[in-house]
Design an enzyme around this catalytic site. Sequence first.
Site, PDB file in Angstrom:
ATOM      1  N   LEU A  44       0.851  -1.183   0.000  1.00  0.00           N
ATOM      2  CA  LEU A  44       0.000   0.000   0.000  1.00  0.00           C
ATOM      3  C   LEU A  44       0.888   1.234   0.000  1.00  0.00           C
ATOM      4  CD1 LEU A  44      -2.551  -1.167   2.719  1.00  0.00           C
ATOM      5  CD2 LEU A  44      -2.956  -1.074   0.247  1.00  0.00           C
ATOM      6  N   SER A  45       0.304   2.394  -0.276  1.00  0.00           N
ATOM      7  CA  SER A  45       1.144   3.592  -0.299  1.00  0.00           C
ATOM      8  C   SER A  45       1.799   3.849   1.049  1.00  0.00           C
ATOM      9  CB  SER A  45       0.345   4.813  -0.757  1.00  0.00           C
ATOM     10  OG  SER A  45      -0.758   5.039   0.086  1.00  0.00           O
ATOM     11  N   GLU A  46       1.128   3.461   2.150  1.00  0.00           N
ATOM     12  CA  GLU A  46       1.736   3.604   3.475  1.00  0.00           C
ATOM     13  C   GLU A  46       1.306   2.467   4.400  1.00  0.00           C
ATOM     14  OE1 GLU A  46       3.929   5.891   4.254  1.00  0.00           O
ATOM     15  OE2 GLU A  46       3.617   7.384   2.661  1.00  0.00           O
ATOM     16  N   THR A  47       2.238   2.030   5.231  1.00  0.00           N
ATOM     17  CA  THR A  47       1.948   1.200   6.394  1.00  0.00           C
ATOM     18  C   THR A  47       2.396   1.970   7.622  1.00  0.00           C
ATOM     19  OG1 THR A  47       2.184  -0.893   5.189  1.00  0.00           O
ATOM     20  CG2 THR A  47       2.430  -0.974   7.588  1.00  0.00           C
TER      21      THR A  47
END
Length: 259
Positions: A44-47
């Site tokens: 994902l774009s961020e974790t």
Amino acid sequence: MRLRQYQVDAFADRAFEGNPAAVCQLDGWLDDALLQAIAEENNLSETAFFVAADGRFALRWFTPVAEVDLCGHATLATAHVIFEHLAHAQPVITFVTRSGELHVRRQGRLLEMDFPAIAATPCALPEGMLAALGRQPLEVLAADDYLVVFASEADVLAITPNQAWLCQLDLRGVIVSAPGSEVDFVSRFFAPKYGIPEDPVTGSAHCVLTPFWADRLGKTTLTARQVSRRGGSIGCTLKGQRVALSGSAVTVMESELRF
């Protein structure tokens, strides 16, 4: 090891809108290489990873390829998890991050984030950017990212950037923005060198966009829409050297990491 993980759509009123972020609670910090591997696995774009300590929460954000200094949608997602799933009783959450203390306040169905305002400085159009974006901007500015301003929402929607060229940028990525037809301003954000060809909704970009459009439009409270394929709405208020960014979030998945 087993870890509980949540996937949350941030800046979304219902599932499958806004920007998805993975959120993982830790009892203590794991090795950085392991945190990066989890973020790469999630893709994902961020974790976001957080650790509770003394009434506050240490918070870190990882894209699939690198740790970043500031992420808005994953902060919103983490606050949502703490309020909704961990039954946090106080109205404000304090996060300790690489960008200093960040506060998130619950206001009905909305969460309001207190973030730094970031000023962008006018700069020359980088060589090759015109061809990479496919149209002539009105102006170009720089902060952590380039901010490229166009005349209309239609210009922003029409951009299909050259991702290979964007990977060679000296800055993190490119924000493209214009006045909106139904909101004060619209934007899109591209950061392929960080593993994000196009981010669905980018809170940190609005730390730059809010003071920029507040100055251009002569108002401190603005409505914004990131016009990616998924799309997301952000309430923006300039408060001196800070910005208040507000939005809602929805949990779409709970899972267990095993490694």
